[in-house]
Design a protein around this motif. Sequence first.
Motif: not given
Length: 163
Positions: A126-130, A137-138, A142-146, A150-153
């Motif tokens: 998940v971290t590598a995907m983020a 892409f993003h 204000h979007a971040s890896v964290n 969080e959304r993925f979990k």
Amino acid sequence: MGLCPDELRHLVIRPTLEYLNQYSLAAETLLMGTAAVESAMGYELKQLSGTGLGVYHITPRSHQLLWDQYLAKDPDLASRVRGLASQHEFLLNPHSELTTNLRYATAIAWLIYVRKGKALPKADDVTAMAKFWHRHFHSRPHASVNAYIERFKSLKKQSNLAA
């Protein structure tokens, strides 16, 4: 309201990737995470602080650049993607397809990643995907890896997502 994650995965993302002959669990997982972080699984179809549209918050500029710089060089793939778009509306307002046509938007989102030419991380990382999403892409300022993690979990808790 948003979209049911399992239905988005099984009825939209997987069939679209299969239609493009580009299915992998990693690709499916990445697109699920992208939808989760960009629009809260379709809860926000228009980006409040920007110009992103649809479940993946693709900007009209990104959409146009994908067609002009990537799909224009691959007529067979362009034809397949165009086949997902509605017959008349695409000609009048192609960017509206990003909001109203889930399979078309999914194909465009996936190809935004593909055109970068980078290998995908493993589906269960998940971290590598983020980090991959954030780098390639993003669209949210204000979007971040964290935020992705969080959304993925949260997405995993409400669906049968394998990763």
